[in-house]
Design a protein around this motif. Structure first.
Motif, PDB file in Angstrom:
ATOM      1  N   GLU A  86       5.874   4.547   5.940  1.00 41.53           N
ATOM      2  CA  GLU A  86       5.077   4.386   7.155  1.00 41.53           C
ATOM      3  C   GLU A  86       5.399   5.501   8.138  1.00 41.53           C
ATOM      4  OE1 GLU A  86       2.326   3.439   8.416  1.00 41.53           O
ATOM      5  OE2 GLU A  86       2.681   1.287   8.686  1.00 41.53           O
ATOM      6  N   ARG A  87       4.355   6.034   8.724  1.00 44.79           N
ATOM      7  CA  ARG A  87       4.508   7.068   9.741  1.00 44.79           C
ATOM      8  C   ARG A  87       3.226   7.115  10.548  1.00 44.79           C
ATOM      9  NH1 ARG A  87       1.866  11.762   7.948  1.00 44.79           N
ATOM     10  NH2 ARG A  87       1.356  11.719   5.745  1.00 44.79           N
ATOM     11  N   LEU A  88       3.277   7.839  11.633  1.00 42.12           N
ATOM     12  CA  LEU A  88       2.096   8.012  12.462  1.00 42.12           C
ATOM     13  C   LEU A  88       1.343   9.260  12.023  1.00 42.12           C
ATOM     14  CD1 LEU A  88       3.513   7.084  15.966  1.00 42.12           C
ATOM     15  CD2 LEU A  88       2.196   5.659  14.396  1.00 42.12           C
ATOM     16  N   VAL A  89       0.039   9.157  12.034  1.00 42.80           N
ATOM     17  CA  VAL A  89      -0.843  10.225  11.580  1.00 42.80           C
ATOM     18  C   VAL A  89      -1.645  10.707  12.786  1.00 42.80           C
ATOM     19  CG1 VAL A  89      -2.845  10.691  10.114  1.00 42.80           C
ATOM     20  CG2 VAL A  89      -0.997   9.240   9.268  1.00 42.80           C
ATOM     21  N   ARG A  90      -1.680  12.018  12.974  1.00 40.05           N
ATOM     22  CA  ARG A  90      -2.431  12.603  14.085  1.00 40.05           C
ATOM     23  C   ARG A  90      -3.870  12.880  13.652  1.00 40.05           C
ATOM     24  NH1 ARG A  90       0.981  14.324  18.208  1.00 40.05           N
ATOM     25  NH2 ARG A  90      -1.005  14.481  19.292  1.00 40.05           N
ATOM     26  N   GLU A  91      -4.698  13.335  14.568  1.00 43.24           N
ATOM     27  CA  GLU A  91      -6.144  13.470  14.367  1.00 43.24           C
ATOM     28  C   GLU A  91      -6.531  14.306  13.149  1.00 43.24           C
ATOM     29  OE1 GLU A  91     -10.154  13.131  14.640  1.00 43.24           O
ATOM     30  OE2 GLU A  91      -8.694  11.988  15.804  1.00 43.24           O
ATOM     31  N   ARG A  92      -5.959  15.462  13.000  1.00 45.17           N
ATOM     32  CA  ARG A  92      -6.358  16.344  11.903  1.00 45.17           C
ATOM     33  C   ARG A  92      -6.113  15.688  10.542  1.00 45.17           C
ATOM     34  NH1 ARG A  92      -6.818  22.227  12.073  1.00 45.17           N
ATOM     35  NH2 ARG A  92      -6.161  21.882  14.201  1.00 45.17           N
ATOM     36  N   LEU A 141       0.827  -1.215   0.000  1.00 46.60           N
ATOM     37  CA  LEU A 141       0.000   0.000   0.000  1.00 46.60           C
ATOM     38  C   LEU A 141       0.859   1.262   0.000  1.00 46.60           C
ATOM     39  CD1 LEU A 141      -2.734  -0.867   2.608  1.00 46.60           C
ATOM     40  CD2 LEU A 141      -3.156  -0.138   0.280  1.00 46.60           C
ATOM     41  N   LEU A 142       1.845   1.282   0.869  1.00 48.49           N
ATOM     42  CA  LEU A 142       2.703   2.461   0.986  1.00 48.49           C
ATOM     43  C   LEU A 142       3.532   2.662  -0.271  1.00 48.49           C
ATOM     44  CD1 LEU A 142       3.746   1.939   4.689  1.00 48.49           C
ATOM     45  CD2 LEU A 142       2.280   3.764   3.809  1.00 48.49           C
ATOM     46  N   ALA A 143       4.038   1.564  -0.861  1.00 47.68           N
ATOM     47  CA  ALA A 143       4.825   1.671  -2.088  1.00 47.68           C
ATOM     48  C   ALA A 143       3.974   2.190  -3.236  1.00 47.68           C
ATOM     49  CB  ALA A 143       5.429   0.309  -2.438  1.00 47.68           C
ATOM     50  N   GLU A 144       2.745   1.688  -3.353  1.00 48.84           N
ATOM     51  CA  GLU A 144       1.841   2.143  -4.420  1.00 48.84           C
ATOM     52  C   GLU A 144       1.520   3.625  -4.282  1.00 48.84           C
ATOM     53  OE1 GLU A 144      -1.534  -0.438  -4.154  1.00 48.84           O
ATOM     54  OE2 GLU A 144      -0.460  -2.139  -5.062  1.00 48.84           O
ATOM     55  N   ALA A 145       1.425   4.093  -3.040  1.00 50.98           N
ATOM     56  CA  ALA A 145       1.115   5.506  -2.793  1.00 50.98           C
ATOM     57  C   ALA A 145       2.366   6.376  -2.806  1.00 50.98           C
ATOM     58  CB  ALA A 145       0.387   5.653  -1.463  1.00 50.98           C
ATOM     59  N   ARG A 205      -1.461   4.452  12.398  1.00 52.03           N
ATOM     60  CA  ARG A 205      -0.492   4.114  11.357  1.00 52.03           C
ATOM     61  C   ARG A 205      -1.088   4.505  10.011  1.00 52.03           C
ATOM     62  NH1 ARG A 205      -0.307  -0.538  14.440  1.00 52.03           N
ATOM     63  NH2 ARG A 205       1.675  -0.808  15.521  1.00 52.03           N
ATOM     64  N   LEU A 206      -0.308   5.170   9.204  1.00 51.78           N
ATOM     65  CA  LEU A 206      -0.762   5.580   7.881  1.00 51.78           C
ATOM     66  C   LEU A 206      -1.228   4.373   7.085  1.00 51.78           C
ATOM     67  CD1 LEU A 206      -1.157   7.690   5.663  1.00 51.78           C
ATOM     68  CD2 LEU A 206       1.267   7.411   5.091  1.00 51.78           C
ATOM     69  N   SER A 207      -0.502   3.270   7.146  1.00 58.43           N
ATOM     70  CA  SER A 207      -0.877   2.084   6.367  1.00 58.43           C
ATOM     71  C   SER A 207      -2.231   1.527   6.803  1.00 58.43           C
ATOM     72  CB  SER A 207       0.199   1.008   6.474  1.00 58.43           C
ATOM     73  OG  SER A 207       0.397   0.619   7.811  1.00 58.43           O
TER      74      SER A 207
END
Length: 87
Positions: A31-37, A23-27, A73-75
Motif C-alpha cells: 500500500e502506498r499513495l499514488v499521485r496524479e500522473r 489485491l496488493l498481495a496478488e499484485a 490509495r493504490l489499493s
C-alpha cells in the motif's frame, strides 16, 4: 416490498481491509499513495474525466495531503480497475 430506485446513482464503495490486502498481495505490491500522473497511468483516464467521475461518486475520492497536493490509495485504484470487468 422493495421498490427499486432507478434514480439512485451507483456509488464507488471502498474495499474492505481484507480486500485491500488481497489485491496488493496478488499484485505483489505494498500500500502506498499514488499521485496524479501515476493515477492516470493506472486508470487510463485523464484528469478531467476522473474529476467528472469523482464528482459523481463513481471512482475513488482523492485524499488531500495539503492544500495543493492530493493522492489516492493504490489499493482503491486497483479495486476500481478490477471492478470494471464485473460491470
Amino acid at each position: 416490498m422493495n421498490i427499486p430506485d432507478h434514480n439512485r446513482k451507483p456509488q464507488f464503495l471502498l474495499p474492505s481491509p481484507e480486500a485491500r490486502q488481497r489485491l496488493l498481495a496478488e499484485a505483489g505490491l505494498h500500500e502506498r499513495l499514488v499521485r496524479e500522473r501515476e493515477r492516470q497511468t493506472i486508470t487510463g483516464l485523464s484528469r478531467t474525466q476522473w474529476w467528472l467521475l469523482e464528482r459523481r461518486g463513481l471512482v475513488p475520492a482523492r485524499l488531500a495531503l495539503s492544500c495543493k497536493s492530493v493522492a489516492w490509495r493504490l489499493s482503491d485504484l486497483l479495486y476500481w480497475v478490477g471492478s470494471l470487468g464485473s460491470v
